[in-house]
Design a protein around this motif. Sequence first.
Motif, PDB file in Angstrom:
ATOM      1  N   ASN A 214      22.071  88.462  46.964  1.00 16.76           N
ATOM      2  CA  ASN A 214      23.239  88.167  47.869  1.00 16.76           C
ATOM      3  C   ASN A 214      23.191  89.586  48.726  1.00 16.76           C
ATOM      4  O   ASN A 214      22.833  90.357  47.968  1.00 16.76           O
ATOM      5  N   LEU A 215      24.052  89.569  49.797  1.00 17.51           N
ATOM      6  CA  LEU A 215      24.151  90.709  50.510  1.00 17.51           C
ATOM      7  C   LEU A 215      25.160  91.465  50.291  1.00 17.51           C
ATOM      8  O   LEU A 215      26.188  91.478  50.936  1.00 17.51           O
ATOM      9  N   TRP A 216      25.300  92.299  48.980  1.00 11.93           N
ATOM     10  CA  TRP A 216      26.039  93.150  48.808  1.00 11.93           C
ATOM     11  C   TRP A 216      25.801  94.650  49.364  1.00 11.93           C
ATOM     12  O   TRP A 216      24.698  94.605  50.270  1.00 11.93           O
ATOM     13  N   GLN A 217      26.357  95.439  48.748  1.00  6.99           N
ATOM     14  CA  GLN A 217      25.999  97.021  49.472  1.00  6.99           C
ATOM     15  C   GLN A 217      24.765  97.452  48.789  1.00  6.99           C
ATOM     16  O   GLN A 217      24.136  98.353  49.417  1.00  6.99           O
ATOM     17  N   HIS A 218      24.441  96.869  47.677  1.00  2.30           N
ATOM     18  CA  HIS A 218      23.511  97.542  46.637  1.00  2.30           C
ATOM     19  C   HIS A 218      21.821  97.608  47.423  1.00  2.30           C
ATOM     20  O   HIS A 218      21.065  98.434  47.412  1.00  2.30           O
ATOM     21  N   GLY A 219      21.570  96.235  47.963  1.00  2.00           N
ATOM     22  CA  GLY A 219      20.135  96.193  48.417  1.00  2.00           C
ATOM     23  C   GLY A 219      19.991  97.457  49.453  1.00  2.00           C
ATOM     24  O   GLY A 219      18.948  98.010  49.409  1.00  2.00           O
TER      25      GLY A 219
ATOM     26  N   LEU B 277      24.550  81.666  57.654  1.00  3.54           N
ATOM     27  CA  LEU B 277      24.927  83.005  57.471  1.00  3.54           C
ATOM     28  C   LEU B 277      24.496  83.368  56.150  1.00  3.54           C
ATOM     29  O   LEU B 277      24.307  84.581  55.871  1.00  3.54           O
ATOM     30  N   TRP B 278      24.813  82.577  55.113  1.00  2.15           N
ATOM     31  CA  TRP B 278      24.665  82.948  53.576  1.00  2.15           C
ATOM     32  C   TRP B 278      23.281  82.980  53.497  1.00  2.15           C
ATOM     33  O   TRP B 278      22.650  84.027  52.661  1.00  2.15           O
ATOM     34  N   ILE B 279      22.575  81.901  54.062  1.00  4.98           N
ATOM     35  CA  ILE B 279      21.006  82.130  53.714  1.00  4.98           C
ATOM     36  C   ILE B 279      20.601  83.515  54.670  1.00  4.98           C
ATOM     37  O   ILE B 279      19.544  84.081  53.899  1.00  4.98           O
ATOM     38  N   ALA B 280      20.809  83.731  55.561  1.00  7.07           N
ATOM     39  CA  ALA B 280      20.400  84.934  56.395  1.00  7.07           C
ATOM     40  C   ALA B 280      20.567  86.064  55.548  1.00  7.07           C
ATOM     41  O   ALA B 280      19.881  87.281  55.489  1.00  7.07           O
ATOM     42  N   GLY B 281      21.875  86.168  55.053  1.00  8.75           N
ATOM     43  CA  GLY B 281      22.342  87.459  54.134  1.00  8.75           C
ATOM     44  C   GLY B 281      21.584  87.416  52.792  1.00  8.75           C
ATOM     45  O   GLY B 281      21.147  88.410  52.532  1.00  8.75           O
TER      46      GLY B 281
ATOM     47  N   THR C  62      26.106  98.926  55.312  1.00  8.60           N
ATOM     48  CA  THR C  62      25.434  97.421  55.062  1.00  8.60           C
ATOM     49  C   THR C  62      25.368  96.468  56.265  1.00  8.60           C
ATOM     50  O   THR C  62      24.334  95.958  56.490  1.00  8.60           O
ATOM     51  N   ALA C  63      26.489  96.500  56.782  1.00  7.69           N
ATOM     52  CA  ALA C  63      26.659  95.681  58.154  1.00  7.69           C
ATOM     53  C   ALA C  63      25.684  96.184  59.247  1.00  7.69           C
ATOM     54  O   ALA C  63      24.893  95.371  59.846  1.00  7.69           O
ATOM     55  N   VAL C  64      25.650  97.437  59.434  1.00 14.19           N
ATOM     56  CA  VAL C  64      24.854  98.004  60.550  1.00 14.19           C
ATOM     57  C   VAL C  64      23.503  97.863  60.357  1.00 14.19           C
ATOM     58  O   VAL C  64      22.611  97.546  61.170  1.00 14.19           O
ATOM     59  N   ALA C  65      22.960  97.860  58.777  1.00 17.86           N
ATOM     60  CA  ALA C  65      21.376  97.845  58.642  1.00 17.86           C
ATOM     61  C   ALA C  65      21.281  96.444  58.702  1.00 17.86           C
ATOM     62  O   ALA C  65      20.178  96.067  58.704  1.00 17.86           O
ATOM     63  N   SER C  66      21.991  95.375  58.413  1.00 15.62           N
ATOM     64  CA  SER C  66      21.674  94.312  58.541  1.00 15.62           C
ATOM     65  C   SER C  66      21.972  93.417  59.763  1.00 15.62           C
ATOM     66  O   SER C  66      21.188  92.425  59.947  1.00 15.62           O
ATOM     67  N   LEU C  67      22.418  94.345  60.890  1.00 16.48           N
ATOM     68  CA  LEU C  67      22.493  93.762  62.175  1.00 16.48           C
ATOM     69  C   LEU C  67      21.241  93.285  62.841  1.00 16.48           C
ATOM     70  O   LEU C  67      20.801  92.023  63.534  1.00 16.48           O
ATOM     71  N   PRO C  68      20.092  94.174  62.529  1.00 22.99           N
ATOM     72  CA  PRO C  68      18.853  93.519  63.359  1.00 22.99           C
ATOM     73  C   PRO C  68      18.252  92.238  62.708  1.00 22.99           C
ATOM     74  O   PRO C  68      17.687  91.431  63.619  1.00 22.99           O
ATOM     75  N   VAL C  69      18.405  92.193  61.418  1.00 23.94           N
ATOM     76  CA  VAL C  69      18.018  90.850  60.779  1.00 23.94           C
ATOM     77  C   VAL C  69      18.748  89.739  61.061  1.00 23.94           C
ATOM     78  O   VAL C  69      18.213  88.698  61.351  1.00 23.94           O
ATOM     79  N   PHE C  70      20.067  90.008  61.176  1.00 29.86           N
ATOM     80  CA  PHE C  70      20.984  89.005  61.671  1.00 29.86           C
ATOM     81  C   PHE C  70      20.632  88.480  63.105  1.00 29.86           C
ATOM     82  O   PHE C  70      20.726  87.283  63.421  1.00 29.86           O
ATOM     83  N   PHE C  71      20.380  89.463  63.925  1.00 32.12           N
ATOM     84  CA  PHE C  71      20.030  89.240  65.460  1.00 32.12           C
ATOM     85  C   PHE C  71      18.933  88.268  65.391  1.00 32.12           C
ATOM     86  O   PHE C  71      18.796  87.272  66.283  1.00 32.12           O
TER      87      PHE C  71
END
Length: 205
Positions: free
Chosen positions: A110-115, A58-62, A33-42
């Motif tokens: 929210n940014l759980w593992q599920h999405g 950070l919460w909104i981005a998640g 999840t962290a790796v998959a989210s990295l491009p969006v957060f960047f």
Amino acid sequence: MQQKGELVVVRPDYFAMKSVRPGEYINPWGPGTAVASLPVFFLWDRFVSNFSEHPEDLWIAGKFTAALYVAGSVGLIYLTCAMFVRRGHAAIVALSYAFGTCVWSSSSQNLWQHGPMEFFLALGVLLFCRPGRGWLGTAGCAAALASATLCRPTAAMFVIAVGAHFLLFERRALIPYALAGLPLGAALDRKSTRLNSSHLVISYA
């Protein structure tokens, strides 16, 4: 404690369990999840809001990242169903999944593992069901399912189920399936989920 860069867990929680090594905590869900989210957060940090200046974003981005991956899974499910039924019926199935399951009430909130896991599972199913899949489609299916497993290890049951299908009915597909999936699967070990106390601070309201 935050100024010192120390990790302090006020109470036990499911996403950060104390390791047998002093000062270390284990994330039991894997790094997917962290790796998959990295491009969006960047991109968010670069073009929307600087996290160092506005850490509350950070919460909104998640939340946005989670909704983005869930929406992607809806689209992939529609494309999969459209290969077998009429587009209108495929849309009904996709909308039923989107608004009639927990992806609306939980995964997208929210940014759980599920999405991200649901997105990669839907991608893997799409590539698996695609007519004339070929070795490239089989490899893509393996990579997608392995990525889902990196997000949430219980997704490995899909890896096993598809592997069993190839073993029984499409043995030639086993080679690209294994070659594409094993490198990502090897990343799911204890070292990949170890968090050093000097790099992370967990705080509770």
